[in-house]
Each structure stands twice: as structure tokens, then as C-alpha cells.
Design an enzyme around this catalytic site. Sequence first.
Site, PDB file in Angstrom:
ATOM      1  CG  HIS A 197       3.021   6.357   3.100  1.00  0.00           C
ATOM      2  ND1 HIS A 197       1.853   5.610   3.097  1.00  0.00           N
ATOM      3  CD2 HIS A 197       3.482   6.306   4.371  1.00  0.00           C
ATOM      4  CE1 HIS A 197       1.640   5.125   4.314  1.00  0.00           C
ATOM      5  NE2 HIS A 197       2.601   5.535   5.114  1.00  0.00           N
ATOM      6  CD  GLU A 241     -13.080  14.801  -8.435  1.00  0.00           C
ATOM      7  OE1 GLU A 241     -13.198  15.060  -7.240  1.00  0.00           O
ATOM      8  OE2 GLU A 241     -12.250  15.354  -9.167  1.00  0.00           O
ATOM      9  CG  HIS A 246      -0.391   8.028   8.094  1.00  0.00           C
ATOM     10  ND1 HIS A 246       0.375   8.081   9.237  1.00  0.00           N
ATOM     11  CD2 HIS A 246       0.242   7.158   7.260  1.00  0.00           C
ATOM     12  CE1 HIS A 246       1.441   7.287   9.116  1.00  0.00           C
ATOM     13  NE2 HIS A 246       1.391   6.730   7.916  1.00  0.00           N
ATOM     14  CG  HIS A 256       0.008   2.306   7.565  1.00  0.00           C
ATOM     15  ND1 HIS A 256       1.159   1.649   7.928  1.00  0.00           N
ATOM     16  CD2 HIS A 256       0.401   3.576   7.246  1.00  0.00           C
ATOM     17  CE1 HIS A 256       2.192   2.485   7.880  1.00  0.00           C
ATOM     18  NE2 HIS A 256       1.753   3.654   7.449  1.00  0.00           N
ATOM     19  CD  GLU A 316       6.723   2.479   5.393  1.00  0.00           C
ATOM     20  OE1 GLU A 316       7.154   1.478   4.764  1.00  0.00           O
ATOM     21  OE2 GLU A 316       5.984   2.395   6.387  1.00  0.00           O
TER      22      GLU A 316
HETATM   23  O1  2HA Z   1       6.214   7.373   9.958  1.00  0.00           O
HETATM   24  O2  2HA Z   1       4.249   6.812   7.660  1.00  0.00           O
HETATM   25  O3  2HA Z   1       4.637   4.230   7.386  1.00  0.00           O
HETATM   26  C1  2HA Z   1       6.323   7.287   8.606  1.00  0.00           C
HETATM   27  C2  2HA Z   1       5.280   6.368   8.102  1.00  0.00           C
HETATM   28  C3  2HA Z   1       5.552   4.937   8.147  1.00  0.00           C
HETATM   29 ZN    ZN Z   2       2.788   5.395   7.192  1.00  0.00          ZN
END
Ligand code: 2HA
Ligand code: ZN
Length: 275
Positions: free
Chosen positions: A140, A170, A142, A211, A116
Site C-alpha cells: 500500500h 506496456e 500514496h 488516498h 491497515e
Molecule cells: O499511515 O497509509 O492508510 C498508514 C497508511 C494508512
Molecule cells: Zn494509506
Amino acid sequence: MGIMDANFIQRFVRMAHDGWVQGWHEKNGGNLSYRMTDEDVALIHNYLHTDGAWIEIGTTVPDLAGEFFLVTGSGKFFRNVMAEPDDNICIIQVDDSGSKYQVQWGLVNGGRPTSELPSHLMNHEVKKKVSDGRVRVIYHAHPANVIAMTFVLPLEDEVFTRELWEMASECSVVFPGGVGVIPWMVPGGRDIAVATMERMKRYDVAIWAHHGMFCAGENFDAAFGLMHTVEKAAEIYVKVRSMVPEKRQTITPDNLRAISDQFNVTLPERFLYEK
Ligand code: 2HA
Ligand code: ZN
């Protein structure tokens, strides 16, 4: 001093581990990047190698020309960052044109920076501009509850912001600007990077449908705390919706206005609509 003694590397490694412990980084899921300060670069300069290949980023970030970033590696597991940092993370420099990067430290067993990277660098570029250089961390992950929300709510900034704000007092104080939402897109490329960067002009949070989530912060604590707060609110949302189809009572628009007065934050009225 060894390079691992550098405070910015220690904080990066600790944050990666914290994210793993939260359950947000199955397998190689998620990625983290930090835009280094001049002091950071000076501190570890002796460890950098400048003989590697210059590789296309896949987009251009001219306002980041010459800058250094600490980033996680593509295909690497957050779970392993603390045990073997130099195998799983790397320092890259962006070239003078803003279109290529060079790995200058780390990834000792080979590999590339995060898949990414276009999203990370485009987010850094826009955040550097709108924050006068203060924002340095892009994260980033998940987290499961935020992802779950993207299956049941309209993928609109106003709807997600409002539901998340209602889930705990909050929330509107922690992310008064709201959150942006992006429909499902192919990960890893320039298109999703552009869509994310557009949201990051306004927000510090961008949710990727089905995602995960991107958060921006001035430091590691800010970015991690933001991810944590949004995901906690999403968890409460999932619990509430699992118990009843409709909330019996909630934090109302007037309650939110009262919070904004008390805590001196500005909540845009477009999020305070009557339902
Ligand atoms: O695998 O999270 O979006 C890495 C990620 C891709
Ligand atoms: Zn990801």
C-alpha cells in the site's frame, strides 16, 4: 547467520526504501506485508518470541491460520526502515482461529503492526486462494498522480483501467486484468478491507479514492513494479490533461487488441468500449 541476513528480510527492506525514494511514503504513509514461506520461517525460527499477547486483528482470516507475515509497523516511517529495521518492521503469526495475531520479532521499541492490517490480511487471504498460494506480497502506497486522477474521473473500474492502458503500451501487458477503484472510505478498518478484498478477487490493483493504492504480487519485484507502472501511467495522464483538455490521438481499442495478440494476454472486452 543473523536474522537480517535472511533474503526475504533484505528484499522487504530494500523495497520499503525504494518506495520512500519514489516519494510514495510521506511521514508514516503506506504499508507493506509479506506472507512468509515455510523455508523463511525455518531459517529465522530461533529469533521468534512466542510469549507476547494475542491481539484481535479486527477481522477474521481463517485461511491464514498459523501463517507468518513480515509487516511494517503502525506509525512507522518507510524512510527509517533501512536504517533501523528491527524498530520499524515486525514478524507476526496469525492464530489458529484466524482472528488474532502475535508479534514474534521486531518493533523493539514497542508498537503494533500496520494500521491497515485488516486490509493486508484480507487481501492475502483472497489472493492466496485465487493464485494457488503464489501471491505473497501486498503493498500500500500514496502515489500522488493516481490520487490526483481520483478527483477528476468517475470512480469506475472500466474508466480507470482504460485511461491507464492508453497512457503507455506496456500498461495493458503489465496489468491485463485491469484495476479496481474504491470510493473514499475511512482508512484502517474492516469495511475498507472488505471493499478492497472484493476488488482483489479480480484485480491485482485496487485504487483508494483520495488516498492511494494497493498492489498484490507473487514477489517483491512484481508488487513494486506494478505500483510503479500504474503510477507512471497516472503521471502521464496528469501531464496530458495539464496540456490539453482532450487527447489528440491515443492507443485505440483495436491497438489494445493487437497488443493482446502479440503478447498473449487476455484483455476483457468490457474495457475496450467505444467512447
Ligand atoms: O499511515 O497509509 O492508510 C498508514 C497508511 C494508512
Ligand atoms: Zn494509506
